[in-house]
Scaffold this motif. Structure first.
Motif, short mmCIF file in Angstrom:
data_model
loop_
_atom_site.label_atom_id
_atom_site.label_comp_id
_atom_site.label_asym_id
_atom_site.label_seq_id
_atom_site.Cartn_x
_atom_site.Cartn_y
_atom_site.Cartn_z
N GLN A 60 0.82 -0.98 0.23
CA GLN A 60 -0.05 0.49 -0.13
C GLN A 60 0.84 1.33 -0.13
N LYS B 8 4.27 1.16 -0.78
CA LYS B 8 4.45 1.56 -2.34
C LYS B 8 3.99 2.21 -3.21
N GLU B 9 2.66 1.64 -3.65
CA GLU B 9 1.58 2.44 -4.97
C GLU B 9 1.66 3.54 -4.16
N THR C 235 3.45 6.11 -5.70
CA THR C 235 2.92 6.92 -7.09
C THR C 235 2.09 8.54 -7.10
N ALA D 2 -2.28 4.44 -9.08
CA ALA D 2 -1.61 3.88 -8.12
C ALA D 2 -2.32 2.47 -8.06
N SER E 69 -1.42 0.10 -10.81
CA SER E 69 0.45 0.22 -10.67
C SER E 69 1.05 -1.23 -9.79
N MET E 70 -0.37 -2.03 -9.04
CA MET E 70 -0.50 -2.84 -8.47
C MET E 70 -0.65 -3.72 -8.97
N TYR F 228 -8.61 1.66 -0.76
CA TYR F 228 -7.27 -0.19 -1.06
C TYR F 228 -7.69 -0.92 1.18
#
Length: 523
Positions: free
Chosen positions: A21, A23-24, A27, A345, A348-349, A507
């Motif tokens: 979570q 990391k994304e 973005t 975001a 991109s996962m 999320y």
């Protein structure tokens, strides 16, 4: 498997999800938000409204579609555009006229310097005897009543803006107050109200802002089950018109106002031998609305049939009468581009959330929440499978410092860490998740706008269908609905944090094993 090992595996899984979570979430950047907003809030789009010379609203829809396709988002409907028909009603000021006639039917005065709200969508003529009703106000506490013993049935009622108390204080006029007057007159059977600024407190900017809205026309969903058209007509006139309506009585509007304020009692009466005739000429046409809808399908074969919906409106107010452009950088360019970053975001996962995520950029919010109304009647996922709506509307401004006291009446702009969350609080669990995310991001949430704004943005059509809502805003400001709402005033750092908040809440809700608990029904 022993208990200790199972606990360790659960902790690792939770840690992995948390790291993914975070990391994304990275973005979502200030530079990307700004780049999108520079296009969305540019002069070239002419305020993203219907009926402008340049098709800025359609260009914006095309831009959003192109960005969705570029990210590889799945179309929510064919071609991403959820299309629907709207009925447009536009007044014709050149043919709209008000005439005053004496007891013999002779025209004593005529003016085109009027405009109106309410009434039917077609051409309309209103004829009635005239009564003067002061401020048109009833005070429940003091029992002051401008319409006591006054027969309003089939009459055209002349009233001043504000109330007795507001006029004495020189307070800012409030449309909510005028709507209450209109409601009382309507219940009394009046055909129309002629509303004129009270002479002691003229406010031409206020009247002009209403004129721009009224003369810009209205839109309704074609074939809508319920109509928002107001049966009584609210006609805005000048002090000159008011004095002409009162002439036969030997009174003036300023003189009557002075009498009312000095005596603190009504001075209402019927104007003898005077009839007013108002011709309201309008044009009608059908126009197309477009919601832009995209989906990220959930990774769980069962839970993917449930969704979280993001909404924001991409339309604004167009151009004013002098050619000034309402670029609406904050309203609602910020919410529009924030959703693009949220979508990126999630997209991109490597492993998508368990539940599906719907992105609905809706149109016609400024005309009466029309796009979200249509979506609520034609949802991509059934409303019963929609766990929450997260709506972003004006999420890019900050006051210089945090507010010591939040005034729900003025809807004050939040400070650098402040954020308003409008919620029906149907889900205690959702509010707990929201609070946890705010704490992580150093945001200070407030629900002070909920009472005043629950019906004021696109989340309302989800709320009324029992879907828990989070309506995100950083508050109102002096540039609201003005041509000064420009990109230079956006706090992109704050905007990024609000955007990350929205991503994080969705999320967490999308990845829960159990469905979000709704423990409070819609009131």
């Amino acid at each position: 498997m022993n208990t200790k090992l199972l606990f360790t595996l659960i902790c690792v899984a939770i840690s992995f999800l948390s790291l993914a979570q975070k990391k994304e979430m990275q973005t979502i950047t200030e530079s990307d938000l700004k780049a999108h907003l520079e296009f969305i809030a540019s002069d070239n789009l002419q305020g993203r409204d219907f009926f402008t010379e340049a098709p800025g609203l359609n260009i914006t829809a095309d831009y959003l579609k192109a960005q969705c396709a570029k990210m590889g988002l799945k179309p929510g409907v064919e071609g991403y555009f959820q299309k629907f028909e709207l009925e447009a009603v536009t007044p014709d000021p050149d043919q709209t006229v008000m005439r005053l006639k004496d007891g013999s039917g002779n025209v004593s005065y005529e003016t085109k310097n009027i405009f109106s709200l309410g009434g039917p969508a077609k051409n309309d003529t209103v004829i009635g005897d005239v009564v003067f009703a002061g401020f048109g106000w009833y005070n429940e506490d003091t029992k002051y009543n401008d319409t006591k013993d006054l027969d309003l049935k089939d009459k055209i009622v002349l009233v001043m803006t504000r109330t007795l108390e507001q006029s004495k204080e020189g307070a800012e006029p409030e449309m909510e107050t005028e709507m209450k007057k209109m409601s009382r007159a309507m219940m009394g059977g009046a055909k129309a109200i002629v509303l004129v600024s009270d002479p002691m407190n003229p406010n031409p900017e206020y009247i002009e802002s209403i004129r721009k809205y009224a003369t810009g026309g209205s839109l309704t969903l074609k074939g809508a089950k319920s109509s928002l058209i107001i049966p009584i007509r609210l006609i805005f006139g000048t002090e000159e018109l008011a004095d002409k309506m009162l002439e036969a009585s030997g009174k003036t509007l300023a003189g009557l106002q002075k009498e009312i304020l000095e005596s603190e009692s009504p001075k209402s009466f019927s104007v003898n031998d005077l009839t007013a005739e108002v011709k309201l000429i309008k044009s009608n046409e059908t126009v197309e609305g477009k919601n832009v809808v995209a989906v990220i399908e959930g990774s769980d074969p069962v839970l993917k049939n449930e969704c979280i919906v993001f909404t924001s409106h991409y339309d604004h107010l167009g151009i004013d009468g002098e050619g000034g452009i309402y670029n609406g950088a904050d309203d609602n360019g910020t919410g529009t581009v924030a959703m693009l970053e949220i979508a990126e975001a999630f997209q991109s996962m490597k492993r998508k959330p368990k539940r599906s995520i719907v992105f609905a950029w809706v149109t016609g919010e400024e005309k009466g929440l029309l796009g979200s109304d249509y979506y609520s009647q034609n949802p991509i996922f059934p409303m019963e499978n929609t766990l929450a709506d997260i709506n972003l509307d004006m999420v890019g401004r900050s006051a210089e410092k945090e507010l010591e006291v939040i005034d729900s009446e003025s809807k004050s702009l939040a400070g650098p860490n402040g954020m308003y969350i409008v919620s029906g609080k149907q889900s205690t669990e959702l509010m707990k998740i929201s609070d946890e995310v705010c704490e992580d991001l150093g945001l200070v949430p407030s629900d002070e706008l909920t009472k005043a704004f629950l019906t004021r943005s696109d989340y309302y059509h989800f709320y009324k269908n029992g879907v828990p809502i989070l309506g995100l805003s950083t508050g109102l400001h002096e540039d609201y609905h003005k041509i000064t709402d420009e990109i230079e005033k956006i706090d992109f750092h704050k905007m990024k944090r609000v955007t990350q908040y929205a991503f994080s809440v969705a999320y967490k809700v999308a990845n829960q094993n159990k469905r979000l608990v709704v423990d409070k029904p819609v009131q």
